[in-house]
Enzyme design. Sequence first.
Site, PDB file in Angstrom:
ATOM      1  N   ALA A 157       0.869  -1.185   0.000  1.00  0.00           N
ATOM      2  CA  ALA A 157       0.000   0.000   0.000  1.00  0.00           C
ATOM      3  C   ALA A 157       0.901   1.229   0.000  1.00  0.00           C
ATOM      4  CB  ALA A 157      -0.888  -0.005   1.231  1.00  0.00           C
ATOM      5  N   LYS A 158       0.436   2.280  -0.652  1.00  0.00           N
ATOM      6  CA  LYS A 158       1.253   3.502  -0.721  1.00  0.00           C
ATOM      7  C   LYS A 158       0.787   4.429   0.409  1.00  0.00           C
ATOM      8  CE  LYS A 158       3.050   6.562  -4.339  1.00  0.00           C
ATOM      9  NZ  LYS A 158       4.464   6.492  -4.033  1.00  0.00           N
TER      10      LYS A 158
END
Length: 315
Positions: A157-158
């Site tokens: 996930a960013k």
Amino acid sequence: MELRDSIVFSNGAYARYDDTRVGLLSHGLNYGLGCFEGIRGFWDAENRELFLLQLREHFERLTASTRILLMALPYSIDELCEIAVEVCVRNRFECDVYLRPLAYKSAEDIGVRLLGSEDSFALIAVPFSAYYPPGIGLRCGTSSWRRIDDTMAPARAKITGTYVNSALAKSEAKLNGLDEAILLSHDGHVSEGSAANLFLVRGGVLFTPDPSQNVLEGITRGTVIDLARRELRIEVRERPIDRSELYSADEAFLTGSAAGITYISEIDHRRVGDGARGPVTAALATYLTNLALGRDPAYADRVTRVYAGRAAALR
Ligand code: PMP
């Protein structure tokens, strides 16, 4: 145009950058609870068109990141694409740009948590050119900081907070006189750069760490794999990579929305190949540039034209 006068999208409305507000106590700021994307747009001066690269894929990843952080993103992928285009139109960009969608926890109280906080969404766009100095190979070093492990914080996930890992590694590299860091995973395999995925070419085969190596599953990484297989017809292997394999590569390069395809000339004071940009790297970069400027019909669905059909009304 000054950043403060640019038009952004924030909490459901278009507004001047300086007229938007983020609370000092907001959880996004205090606890790193946000997810974001970095999207590139390329200006084609000849055809007076701005091409946004892989909008849908970026918003799909953003949606996946928000799900991991238990956030509500009240827009569909189509709506997010429309917002991105509209922000570019309202700023009347005629240059390369960088788009920063940002979903963040905006509750303003004390207490770290995911649930029971308000969620906010903003999209900011700025003129942008090169992330790395063009035409020069990167001097990289293996970082003493390990890449965050998925058992500690989601690597795929960013998430804003996890970029402390990238900042520590990148700054260490710069302070050591290098351009970029290569982070290893906790078990010592090669993971990625501070904000880019890593590829090696060895014996005509393209290698990159598989997604279980705590890499961010890069959008550019995916496209480079597709281009290598479909256009260059070379074998691509996603598998764990040992540190010493970095030293025996014929070519090495980093990929990312900001990084594009940037070759690595040196790793840990060892020259990569002959230190120049290799043929596989060069061929992939040419394909990616054509694709990004909407010049490759086979990949037309990976770009969004900002001004198509709207140019007459604007100018
Ligand atoms: N890894 C990290 C940690 C990044 O920040 C980025 C940039 N988003 C990438 C890889 C490359 O991903 P993409 O190609 O989707 O920009």
